[in-house]
Design a protein around this motif. Structure first.
Motif, PDB file in Angstrom:
ATOM      1  N   GLY A  12       0.806  -1.206   0.000  1.00  0.00           N
ATOM      2  CA  GLY A  12       0.000   0.000   0.000  1.00  0.00           C
ATOM      3  C   GLY A  12       0.844   1.263   0.000  1.00  0.00           C
ATOM      4  O   GLY A  12       0.353   2.341  -0.338  1.00  0.00           O
ATOM      5  N   TYR A  37      -0.188  -5.688   3.335  1.00  0.00           N
ATOM      6  CA  TYR A  37      -0.978  -4.550   2.871  1.00  0.00           C
ATOM      7  C   TYR A  37      -2.272  -4.565   3.667  1.00  0.00           C
ATOM      8  O   TYR A  37      -2.740  -5.602   4.127  1.00  0.00           O
ATOM      9  CB  TYR A  37      -1.244  -4.578   1.361  1.00  0.00           C
ATOM     10  N   ALA A  38      -2.849  -3.361   3.824  1.00  0.00           N
ATOM     11  CA  ALA A  38      -4.007  -3.234   4.703  1.00  0.00           C
ATOM     12  C   ALA A  38      -5.287  -3.747   4.065  1.00  0.00           C
ATOM     13  O   ALA A  38      -6.147  -4.298   4.763  1.00  0.00           O
ATOM     14  CB  ALA A  38      -4.182  -1.770   5.111  1.00  0.00           C
ATOM     15  N   ASP A  39      -5.438  -3.569   2.764  1.00  0.00           N
ATOM     16  CA  ASP A  39      -6.762  -3.701   2.142  1.00  0.00           C
ATOM     17  C   ASP A  39      -6.747  -4.658   0.957  1.00  0.00           C
ATOM     18  O   ASP A  39      -6.620  -4.231  -0.196  1.00  0.00           O
ATOM     19  CB  ASP A  39      -7.242  -2.315   1.699  1.00  0.00           C
ATOM     20  N   TYR A  41      -9.350  -6.359   0.001  1.00  0.00           N
ATOM     21  CA  TYR A  41     -10.736  -6.694  -0.311  1.00  0.00           C
ATOM     22  C   TYR A  41     -11.220  -6.258  -1.693  1.00  0.00           C
ATOM     23  O   TYR A  41     -12.214  -6.831  -2.177  1.00  0.00           O
ATOM     24  CB  TYR A  41     -11.643  -6.167   0.812  1.00  0.00           C
ATOM     25  N   ILE A  62      -2.540  -8.657   6.880  1.00  0.00           N
ATOM     26  CA  ILE A  62      -3.579  -7.812   6.307  1.00  0.00           C
ATOM     27  C   ILE A  62      -4.322  -7.150   7.465  1.00  0.00           C
ATOM     28  O   ILE A  62      -4.164  -7.549   8.625  1.00  0.00           O
ATOM     29  CB  ILE A  62      -4.564  -8.587   5.409  1.00  0.00           C
ATOM     30  N   ASN A  63      -5.133  -6.143   7.147  1.00  0.00           N
ATOM     31  CA  ASN A  63      -6.007  -5.514   8.140  1.00  0.00           C
ATOM     32  C   ASN A  63      -7.423  -6.031   7.982  1.00  0.00           C
ATOM     33  O   ASN A  63      -7.832  -6.444   6.884  1.00  0.00           O
ATOM     34  CB  ASN A  63      -6.039  -3.996   7.957  1.00  0.00           C
ATOM     35  N   SER A  64      -8.190  -5.951   9.042  1.00  0.00           N
ATOM     36  CA  SER A  64      -9.623  -6.167   8.907  1.00  0.00           C
ATOM     37  C   SER A  64     -10.224  -4.976   8.176  1.00  0.00           C
ATOM     38  O   SER A  64      -9.679  -3.868   8.209  1.00  0.00           O
ATOM     39  CB  SER A  64     -10.271  -6.348  10.284  1.00  0.00           C
ATOM     40  N   PRO A  65     -11.348  -5.145   7.483  1.00  0.00           N
ATOM     41  CA  PRO A  65     -11.916  -4.040   6.698  1.00  0.00           C
ATOM     42  C   PRO A  65     -12.406  -2.912   7.589  1.00  0.00           C
ATOM     43  O   PRO A  65     -12.896  -3.139   8.696  1.00  0.00           O
ATOM     44  CB  PRO A  65     -13.073  -4.699   5.935  1.00  0.00           C
ATOM     45  N   GLN A  66     -12.252  -1.687   7.097  1.00  0.00           N
ATOM     46  CA  GLN A  66     -12.650  -0.504   7.846  1.00  0.00           C
ATOM     47  C   GLN A  66     -13.718   0.274   7.082  1.00  0.00           C
ATOM     48  O   GLN A  66     -13.565   0.522   5.887  1.00  0.00           O
ATOM     49  CB  GLN A  66     -11.439   0.415   8.068  1.00  0.00           C
ATOM     50  N   ARG A  67     -14.774   0.638   7.766  1.00  0.00           N
ATOM     51  CA  ARG A  67     -15.762   1.539   7.187  1.00  0.00           C
ATOM     52  C   ARG A  67     -15.667   2.870   7.913  1.00  0.00           C
ATOM     53  O   ARG A  67     -15.749   2.935   9.135  1.00  0.00           O
ATOM     54  CB  ARG A  67     -17.175   0.975   7.334  1.00  0.00           C
ATOM     55  N   ALA A  88     -12.407 -10.913   6.924  1.00  0.00           N
ATOM     56  CA  ALA A  88     -10.959 -10.786   7.055  1.00  0.00           C
ATOM     57  C   ALA A  88     -10.298 -12.120   7.358  1.00  0.00           C
ATOM     58  O   ALA A  88      -9.244 -12.448   6.790  1.00  0.00           O
ATOM     59  CB  ALA A  88     -10.641  -9.781   8.166  1.00  0.00           C
TER      60      ALA A  88
END
Length: 249
Positions: A12, A37-39, A41, A62-67, A88
């Motif tokens: 990222g 990388y974070a995203d 998805y 990885i990161n869990s998804p963020q809204r 995730a």
């Protein structure tokens, strides 16, 4: 100096002169053996796994998804948090990721710090149960007050307190040297204190979040401490363009 075999390229932040799909091969060509990388998805997990395999790379994190500003510390969004965590974990398992970072998110103004912290701890405890038999370990990260005002885990002690409150054997710290340098009076003392509880490290210099050597962090001393740590080190910095690893030499 740190061996490149311990460095994970954060796709990222690195090789952004290329489309994301081409960054895997670029990382491998630069000598990296791992990525994070974070995203993930926007892409099917099977496609990402194929790119990892073709490039001979390991997925570290990885990161869990963020809204928006995040859901993990907000009681009204527990159902949404759990749905995102399930997604995730599915990605992390298919990609063979060692770690899943679950960001605490920004505390809403209407929510007390204590209630937000209790919600986050309860959500991570639930996530730990879901991850128990997957081989994926969950990591929690403090983020600095300057870049992320209102972030629930705003220094290393708060992140460590969350890990301690959960008490699961597969929940640990993600220590980002960039964030620590902003919020700790002595970054080396902070590393000595918190590295024993840290499973994953990320690096960038201060100020500017550039590559090591572009700011004021004492990297020889930092790397001496990280040599003893022996875990992966994620390169989550804003590189000189085009991306290079001259700082490592």
């Amino acid at each position: 100096m740190i061996d490149i075999d311990r460095l994970a390229a954060n796709l990222g932040w690195l090789f952004t002169e290329l489309p994301f799909a081409q960054r895997f091969d670029a990382a491998a060509a630069a000598g990296f053996t791992a990525v994070e990388y974070a995203d993930p998805y926007p892409f099917p997990a099977a496609e990402l796994q194929r790119r990892l395999t073709d490039a001979g790379l390991v997925q570290v994190l990885i990161n869990s998804p963020q809204r928006g500003t995040g859901t993990a510390c907000v009681p009204e969004h527990i159902a949404e948090f759990r749905a995102g965590l399930a997604l995730a974990l599915g990605y992390a398992v298919e990609l063979g990721a060692s770690f899943l970072h679950v960001p605490a998110g920004i505390r809403p103004a209407h929510l007390s710090r204590d209630r937000a912290f209790a919600c986050y701890v309860a959500n991570i405890a639930w996530a730990a149960q879901q991850a128990r038999d997957t081989g994926v370990r969950i990591v929690l990260e403090a983020q600095n007050k300057q870049d992320k005002p209102g972030f629930l885990l705003d220094d290393q002690a708060h992140a460590a307190a969350a890990v301690a409150a959960i008490g699961a054997d597969h929940v640990g710290l993600l220590l980002d040297v960039y964030h620590a340098r902003h919020d700790e009076p002595d970054v080396l003392a902070a590393l000595r204190e918190f590295l024993p509880r840290t499973w994953h490290v990320q690096i960038a210099d201060v100020p500017g979040r550039g590559e090591p050597g572009t700011g004021d962090i004492p990297w020889p001393e930092v790397f001496a401490l990280l040599e003893a740590h022996r875990g992966w080190i994620g390169c989550e910095y804003r590189p000189s363009s085009p991306t290079g690893l001259g700082w490592l030499r």
